[in-house]
Design a protein around this motif. Sequence first.
Motif, PDB file in Angstrom:
ATOM      1  N   ALA B  22       0.850  -1.200   0.000  1.00  0.00           N
ATOM      2  CA  ALA B  22       0.000   0.000   0.000  1.00  0.00           C
ATOM      3  C   ALA B  22       0.881   1.243   0.000  1.00  0.00           C
ATOM      4  O   ALA B  22       0.661   2.176  -0.781  1.00  0.00           O
ATOM      5  CB  ALA B  22      -0.914  -0.015   1.217  1.00  0.00           C
ATOM      6  N   ARG B  82      -5.300  11.064  -5.572  1.00  0.00           N
ATOM      7  CA  ARG B  82      -5.940   9.816  -6.035  1.00  0.00           C
ATOM      8  C   ARG B  82      -5.203   8.586  -5.492  1.00  0.00           C
ATOM      9  O   ARG B  82      -4.928   7.645  -6.239  1.00  0.00           O
ATOM     10  CB  ARG B  82      -5.990   9.773  -7.557  1.00  0.00           C
ATOM     11  N   LEU B  84      -6.392   7.267  -2.512  1.00  0.00           N
ATOM     12  CA  LEU B  84      -7.261   6.987  -1.359  1.00  0.00           C
ATOM     13  C   LEU B  84      -7.300   5.506  -1.010  1.00  0.00           C
ATOM     14  O   LEU B  84      -7.308   5.118   0.151  1.00  0.00           O
ATOM     15  CB  LEU B  84      -8.674   7.526  -1.645  1.00  0.00           C
ATOM     16  N   LYS B  85      -7.239   4.644  -2.035  1.00  0.00           N
ATOM     17  CA  LYS B  85      -7.360   3.202  -1.777  1.00  0.00           C
ATOM     18  C   LYS B  85      -6.169   2.731  -0.934  1.00  0.00           C
ATOM     19  O   LYS B  85      -6.346   2.100   0.108  1.00  0.00           O
ATOM     20  CB  LYS B  85      -7.420   2.446  -3.105  1.00  0.00           C
ATOM     21  N   SER B  86      -4.964   3.083  -1.372  1.00  0.00           N
ATOM     22  CA  SER B  86      -3.768   2.669  -0.628  1.00  0.00           C
ATOM     23  C   SER B  86      -3.753   3.336   0.745  1.00  0.00           C
ATOM     24  O   SER B  86      -3.417   2.724   1.754  1.00  0.00           O
ATOM     25  CB  SER B  86      -2.514   3.038  -1.403  1.00  0.00           C
ATOM     26  N   SER B  88      -6.279   4.238   2.541  1.00  0.00           N
ATOM     27  CA  SER B  88      -7.271   3.595   3.425  1.00  0.00           C
ATOM     28  C   SER B  88      -6.779   2.225   3.893  1.00  0.00           C
ATOM     29  O   SER B  88      -6.967   1.846   5.048  1.00  0.00           O
ATOM     30  CB  SER B  88      -8.597   3.459   2.697  1.00  0.00           C
ATOM     31  N   THR B  89      -6.111   1.509   2.996  1.00  0.00           N
ATOM     32  CA  THR B  89      -5.567   0.200   3.397  1.00  0.00           C
ATOM     33  C   THR B  89      -4.611   0.374   4.566  1.00  0.00           C
ATOM     34  O   THR B  89      -4.671  -0.351   5.560  1.00  0.00           O
ATOM     35  CB  THR B  89      -4.812  -0.444   2.202  1.00  0.00           C
ATOM     36  N   ASN B  92      -6.566   1.578   7.784  1.00  0.00           N
ATOM     37  CA  ASN B  92      -7.384   0.518   8.390  1.00  0.00           C
ATOM     38  C   ASN B  92      -6.520  -0.508   9.113  1.00  0.00           C
ATOM     39  O   ASN B  92      -6.858  -0.990  10.187  1.00  0.00           O
ATOM     40  CB  ASN B  92      -8.231  -0.159   7.307  1.00  0.00           C
TER      41      ASN B  92
END
Lengths: 213, 155
Positions: B22, B82, B84-86, B88-89, B92
């Motif tokens: 990530a 852009r 956000l996915k990494s 958030s991983t 979390n």
Amino acid sequence: HFAEDTSDLLQHVKFQSSNFENILTWDSRPESGPDTVYSVQYKTYGETEWQAKEGCQRITRKSCNLTMETGNLTDFYYARVTAIDVGGRSATKMTDRFSSLQHTIIKPPDVTCIPKVRSIQMIVHPTYTPIHTGNGHRLTLEDIFQDLFYHLDLHINHTYQMHLGGKQREFEFFGLTPDTEFLGTIVSLVPTWSKKSIPYMYRAKTLPDQTWT
Amino acid sequence: GQEFQFGPCQVEGVVLQELWEAFQAMKDIVQAQDNITSVQLLRKEVLQNVSEAESCYLIHALLEFYLNTVFKNYHHKAVEFRILKSFSTLANNFIVIMSKLQPSQEKEMFSVRESARRRFLLFQRAFKQLDREAAVTKAFGEVDILLTWMENFYQ
């Protein structure tokens, strides 16, 4: 007063690292002229002072070996190059933050292959790096990456392959047909750093069966 | 499977490699925004030679700071870049690790707790000496330093 465009003098300043040999490389566009000279500086992330790299001041080649200067595994580094052309134009560019642990790629392992009548033995030799411990002991890849292991393939035919793997250095494929040629590969893997070496490709032929039947 | 063992604190169910993947996906973008090359927040005095006993207190303090200050204030940039996915991983997984850490509050552990606190304060003081946005960007860009240290406790 418009800032002079010197982007042609210097591009792609970056570290290229394999087995912890860290080489700084850069490019320039053809129009920048052959007589441009380059000077390299480096520093540890978190420090203020830049250090001039001896042997890479006002050079014309486009690479500089910074292995010794970037040899601490837990440190992060920056390097920068200043280019000056014959017209006196200059440009300076810096690398991204560099960590040899994260960035180094692993070369194919060094292997000795010993064919026998019905088996092929593979001996993987330790891979020494330029990294030394405090008392001068030279570290191997296995010393640095505790979870490094090897994966071996032997292609028997188009549909059938044999696989071996582990952290040990000696492997042997058994149950082979005498006097037959085989192709295979060996790779080194480091899971925690998601590293996989370029494969070592080999060709070996089992010995003829001399026993009287 | 593998787990973290920060001294007495055990954390299962987190795959360190996923955190690395990530961060690697955003590392160049994030670190390129940090042009203060002369300051390292997570420097040697903070992370080197941390005892097993100290490690649970220190990781708890660092992750709490990262979640409540760094991630919280970097979220809008993660959207902008852009990533956000990494992002958030990573966040979390840090939340999961935090939720499983149970640093002991017993009296006998006072000196160990204090030692970990002094390390954390070194980091926090360096953070506060920078402009707020620059500090958040720098701290987020140093997650690889944090992960490299956490790896010592991953078995």
